[in-house]
Design a protein around this motif. Structure first.
Motif, short mmCIF file in Angstrom:
data_model
loop_
_atom_site.label_atom_id
_atom_site.label_comp_id
_atom_site.label_asym_id
_atom_site.label_seq_id
_atom_site.Cartn_x
_atom_site.Cartn_y
_atom_site.Cartn_z
N ALA A 126 0.82 -1.21 0.00
CA ALA A 126 0.00 0.00 0.00
C ALA A 126 0.86 1.26 0.00
O ALA A 126 0.53 2.24 -0.68
CB ALA A 126 -0.93 0.00 1.20
N GLU A 127 1.96 1.25 0.75
CA GLU A 127 2.83 2.41 0.80
C GLU A 127 3.50 2.68 -0.55
O GLU A 127 3.55 3.81 -1.03
CB GLU A 127 3.88 2.23 1.90
CG GLU A 127 3.35 2.39 3.31
CD GLU A 127 2.93 3.82 3.58
OE1 GLU A 127 3.80 4.67 3.83
OE2 GLU A 127 1.71 4.10 3.51
N TYR A 128 4.02 1.62 -1.18
CA TYR A 128 4.64 1.81 -2.50
C TYR A 128 3.59 2.24 -3.52
O TYR A 128 3.86 3.06 -4.40
CB TYR A 128 5.33 0.53 -2.95
CG TYR A 128 6.81 0.50 -2.59
CD1 TYR A 128 7.73 1.24 -3.34
CD2 TYR A 128 7.28 -0.24 -1.52
CE1 TYR A 128 9.08 1.23 -3.02
CE2 TYR A 128 8.62 -0.26 -1.20
CZ TYR A 128 9.52 0.48 -1.95
OH TYR A 128 10.85 0.48 -1.63
N GLY A 164 15.58 -10.29 -3.53
CA GLY A 164 15.97 -8.89 -3.55
C GLY A 164 15.36 -8.07 -4.66
O GLY A 164 15.64 -6.87 -4.77
N ASP A 165 14.49 -8.66 -5.49
CA ASP A 165 13.87 -7.94 -6.60
C ASP A 165 12.57 -7.30 -6.14
O ASP A 165 11.48 -7.82 -6.39
CB ASP A 165 13.62 -8.91 -7.77
CG ASP A 165 13.03 -8.22 -9.00
OD1 ASP A 165 12.99 -6.97 -9.02
OD2 ASP A 165 12.60 -8.93 -9.93
N THR A 166 12.69 -6.15 -5.48
CA THR A 166 11.50 -5.48 -4.94
C THR A 166 10.54 -5.06 -6.05
O THR A 166 9.33 -5.23 -5.93
CB THR A 166 11.92 -4.25 -4.12
OG1 THR A 166 12.77 -4.67 -3.04
CG2 THR A 166 10.70 -3.55 -3.53
N TYR A 190 5.39 2.86 -8.83
CA TYR A 190 5.65 2.23 -7.52
C TYR A 190 7.02 1.55 -7.48
O TYR A 190 7.52 1.24 -6.40
CB TYR A 190 4.56 1.20 -7.22
CG TYR A 190 4.39 0.14 -8.29
CD1 TYR A 190 5.30 -0.90 -8.42
CD2 TYR A 190 3.34 0.19 -9.18
CE1 TYR A 190 5.16 -1.86 -9.41
CE2 TYR A 190 3.18 -0.76 -10.17
CZ TYR A 190 4.10 -1.79 -10.28
OH TYR A 190 3.97 -2.73 -11.27
N GLY A 191 7.63 1.33 -8.62
CA GLY A 191 8.92 0.65 -8.66
C GLY A 191 10.11 1.57 -8.47
O GLY A 191 11.26 1.15 -8.63
N PHE A 192 9.85 2.84 -8.08
CA PHE A 192 10.92 3.81 -7.93
C PHE A 192 10.88 4.43 -6.54
O PHE A 192 9.83 4.44 -5.89
CB PHE A 192 10.79 4.92 -8.99
CG PHE A 192 10.91 4.42 -10.40
CD1 PHE A 192 12.12 4.46 -11.06
CD2 PHE A 192 9.80 3.88 -11.06
CE1 PHE A 192 12.23 4.00 -12.37
CE2 PHE A 192 9.91 3.41 -12.36
CZ PHE A 192 11.12 3.47 -13.01
N THR A 193 12.01 4.97 -6.12
CA THR A 193 12.08 5.66 -4.84
C THR A 193 12.97 6.89 -4.97
O THR A 193 13.88 6.92 -5.82
CB THR A 193 12.60 4.73 -3.73
OG1 THR A 193 12.50 5.39 -2.47
CG2 THR A 193 14.05 4.34 -3.96
#
Length: 365
Positions: A87-89, A202-204, A234-237
């Motif tokens: 939900a956060e991502y 490790g593949d978030t 969502y795959g980025f930060t």
């Protein structure tokens, strides 16, 4: 005291349980089953909570001669940690599942159940120290700076600290392994597990894609021009440099970082490193390990588990907190946690709501 020793199956929790027993406590070992479909073997050094881990914990408990139980908290872990993570991502934020697990599982679900069953406290293998202070028990950094885990424990309240033990806080990791070997523990050389335990490969981004699906959108440069496309914001930060899929030579050759995520527009904005620096953090859901700071307070602020502590001026207002840093730092993302320190003492934490620039400060490091 009657103490529940949380035993993950690793070397740290094994030695922690042994030390609690040596200290004269009545110890019961408990392994938390956090997966609805635990694998038989660990897939990598990242994973944990497998059937192999439960077996390792049981063997240590047998050697110590203490009762051992497996408590099934898989549904609670799914709801409070994994679903929260997704939900956060999905909302464009970057959560820390280890803090959420400590808050919701190990020192809420586990501790609450232990107290309800008549136990006095919970002991874990975290590297942190508890010190008796003038206002009660205080949470402090561990002696081993390289293994210090006080950051991920910054979500604990004073009431929870009153029922917690961290027996390894005064010891370095090599010393713990030596002690485990001397005690004959099979886990003495077992590799550590790493974040994120429920994403063992490790593949978030891939893990999130399976749950959120592909959501194509645009990657924008700081001037608003389209420079690429993505399969899900969502795959980025914030602060991310790798995995952008961009040809820098088509721009100016400078490295680009993620500087903004707009989930409503499903866009990711990139920019040069100078755009990443922030010196003001506004946090929500503040949790205090002791007395709440009153008025402007000079404290240290840390935004990553092993990040640098930066001097700051902090003002608390109920569940919100404003942190103005003495200098700019990079890669601060909404959803992360800012943990506040007074020397080695953990004062409290808050979930980052926004980060920006309050005024001119030293360039970001």
């Amino acid at each position: 005291m009657r103490v529940v020793a949380a035993m993950s199956g690793g070397v740290d929790s094994a030695v922690a349980a042994a030390r609690m027993l040596d200290a004269g406590h009545e110890v019961v070992g408990v392994h938390l089953a956090l997966s609805r479909s635990a694998a038989t073997l660990r897939e990598s050094a990242r994973g944990c909570c497998t059937l192999e881990d439960a077996g390792d914990a049981r063997r240590v408990a047998d050697m110590l001669g203490i009762p051992f139980y497996v408590w099934d908290l898989a549904d609670r872990f799914q709801r409070d940690v994994m679903d929260d993570f997704v939900a956060e991502y999905a909302a464009g934020r970057t959560p820390n599942p280890c803090l959420r697990c400590n808050e919701k599982i190990k020192f809420s679900a586990l501790l609450d159940k232990a107290l309800a069953l008549g136990f006095d406290a919970v002991a874990t293998g975290h590297y942190a120290q508890i010190v008796d202070g003038p206002a009660g028990r205080e949470l402090h950094r561990a002696v081993d700076a390289a293994k210090d885990q006080s950051y991920v424990l910054g979500v604990l309240t004073a009431e929870q600290l009153a029922h917690a033990f961290f027996p390894l806080g005064d010891t370095t990791k090599p010393m713990v392994r030596e002690e485990a070997a001397a005690r004959g523990f099979y886990v003495a050389k077992k590799p550590d597990s790493y974040d994120i335990c429920f994403i063992p490969d490790g593949d978030t981004r891939g893990w999130l894609t399976k749950r959120l699906g592909e959501q194509p959108g645009e990657i924008l440069d700081a001037d608003g021009s389209v420079v690429g496309h993505h399969e899900g914001a969502y795959g980025f930060t914030i602060g991310q440099r790798k995995g952008l899929g961009l040809d820098r030579s088509a721009m100016d050759g400078q490295a680009r970082y993620v500087v903004g995520i707009d989930r409503a527009a499903n866009t990711v904005t990139i920019g040069t490193a100078d755009l990443l620096g922030v010196d003001e953090i506004v946090g929500m859901r503040a949790l205090w390990c002791g007395p709440v700071p009153t008025g402007p307070s000079r404290l240290g602020a840390q935004v990553r588990a092993h990040g640098e502590e930066v001097p700051a001026t902090v003002e608390a207002d109920g569940a919100r907190v404003r942190v103005v840093l003495d200098r700019r730092i990079r890669g601060v993302a909404p959803g992360q946690s800012v943990v506040l320190y007074d020397g080695t003492r953990v004062v409290g934490s808050a979930t980052i709501e926004t980060a920006g620039r309050a005024r001119h400060t030293e360039p970001a490091s």
